[in-house]
Design a protein around this motif. Sequence first.
Motif, PDB file in Angstrom:
ATOM      1  N   SER A 278       0.829  -1.210   0.000  1.00 44.99           N
ATOM      2  CA  SER A 278       0.000   0.000   0.000  1.00 44.99           C
ATOM      3  C   SER A 278       0.865   1.264   0.000  1.00 44.99           C
ATOM      4  CB  SER A 278      -0.972   0.006   1.176  1.00 44.99           C
ATOM      5  OG  SER A 278      -0.280  -0.027   2.403  1.00 44.99           O
ATOM      6  N   GLU A 279       1.984   1.250   0.706  1.00 47.34           N
ATOM      7  CA  GLU A 279       2.894   2.401   0.696  1.00 47.34           C
ATOM      8  C   GLU A 279       3.520   2.582  -0.678  1.00 47.34           C
ATOM      9  OE1 GLU A 279       4.728   2.692   5.166  1.00 47.34           O
ATOM     10  OE2 GLU A 279       5.454   1.069   3.895  1.00 47.34           O
ATOM     11  N   ARG A 280       3.877   1.477  -1.293  1.00 47.06           N
ATOM     12  CA  ARG A 280       4.481   1.531  -2.624  1.00 47.06           C
ATOM     13  C   ARG A 280       3.483   2.057  -3.650  1.00 47.06           C
ATOM     14  NH1 ARG A 280       6.697  -4.093  -3.933  1.00 47.06           N
ATOM     15  NH2 ARG A 280       7.765  -2.988  -5.610  1.00 47.06           N
ATOM     16  N   LEU A 281       2.237   1.589  -3.573  1.00 41.13           N
ATOM     17  CA  LEU A 281       1.215   2.063  -4.495  1.00 41.13           C
ATOM     18  C   LEU A 281       0.890   3.536  -4.269  1.00 41.13           C
ATOM     19  CD1 LEU A 281      -1.216  -0.972  -4.672  1.00 41.13           C
ATOM     20  CD2 LEU A 281       0.189  -0.048  -6.513  1.00 41.13           C
ATOM     21  N   LEU A 282       0.899   3.954  -3.022  1.00 39.98           N
ATOM     22  CA  LEU A 282       0.643   5.360  -2.719  1.00 39.98           C
ATOM     23  C   LEU A 282       1.713   6.253  -3.348  1.00 39.98           C
ATOM     24  CD1 LEU A 282      -1.014   7.526  -1.296  1.00 39.98           C
ATOM     25  CD2 LEU A 282       0.359   7.112   0.750  1.00 39.98           C
ATOM     26  N   SER A 283       2.967   5.860  -3.253  1.00 37.13           N
ATOM     27  CA  SER A 283       4.048   6.624  -3.885  1.00 37.13           C
ATOM     28  C   SER A 283       3.841   6.698  -5.398  1.00 37.13           C
ATOM     29  CB  SER A 283       5.411   5.994  -3.599  1.00 37.13           C
ATOM     30  OG  SER A 283       5.776   6.184  -2.269  1.00 37.13           O
ATOM     31  N   PHE A 284       3.422   5.588  -5.986  1.00 41.74           N
ATOM     32  CA  PHE A 284       3.186   5.564  -7.427  1.00 41.74           C
ATOM     33  C   PHE A 284       2.014   6.473  -7.792  1.00 41.74           C
ATOM     34  CE2 PHE A 284       1.455   3.424 -11.297  1.00 41.74           C
ATOM     35  CZ  PHE A 284       2.500   3.765 -12.140  1.00 41.74           C
ATOM     36  N   GLN A 285       0.963   6.468  -6.985  1.00 42.09           N
ATOM     37  CA  GLN A 285      -0.188   7.329  -7.243  1.00 42.09           C
ATOM     38  C   GLN A 285       0.192   8.805  -7.129  1.00 42.09           C
ATOM     39  OE1 GLN A 285      -2.915   5.646  -4.377  1.00 42.09           O
ATOM     40  NE2 GLN A 285      -4.054   4.606  -5.995  1.00 42.09           N
ATOM     41  N   ILE A 286       1.042   9.130  -6.170  1.00 40.41           N
ATOM     42  CA  ILE A 286       1.523  10.508  -6.037  1.00 40.41           C
ATOM     43  C   ILE A 286       2.301  10.909  -7.284  1.00 40.41           C
ATOM     44  CG2 ILE A 286       3.133  12.003  -4.760  1.00 40.41           C
ATOM     45  CD1 ILE A 286       2.271  10.386  -2.222  1.00 40.41           C
TER      46      ILE A 286
END
Length: 65
Positions: free
Chosen positions: A30-38
């Motif tokens: 979830s942290e990795r996906l959040l960085s990608f979404q940002i």
Amino acid sequence: MNQFTNQELKMIIDLCDRIEEEYGSIRSNSERLLSFQIALKANNLLGEESVDLEHMKINLEDIIK
């Protein structure tokens, strides 16, 4: 209205990519996906000056299908 300059947006994308590169293996999905979404959001705000996120996508292949 965009509160960031294009240079700042590119810096945000670069930092998200570096974080994934250096710490991706110890971060939650979830942290990795959040960085990608940002990074995606910042890239969309760049409009015509958008950058290629392929390197980041490759690093996230294990969770992006």
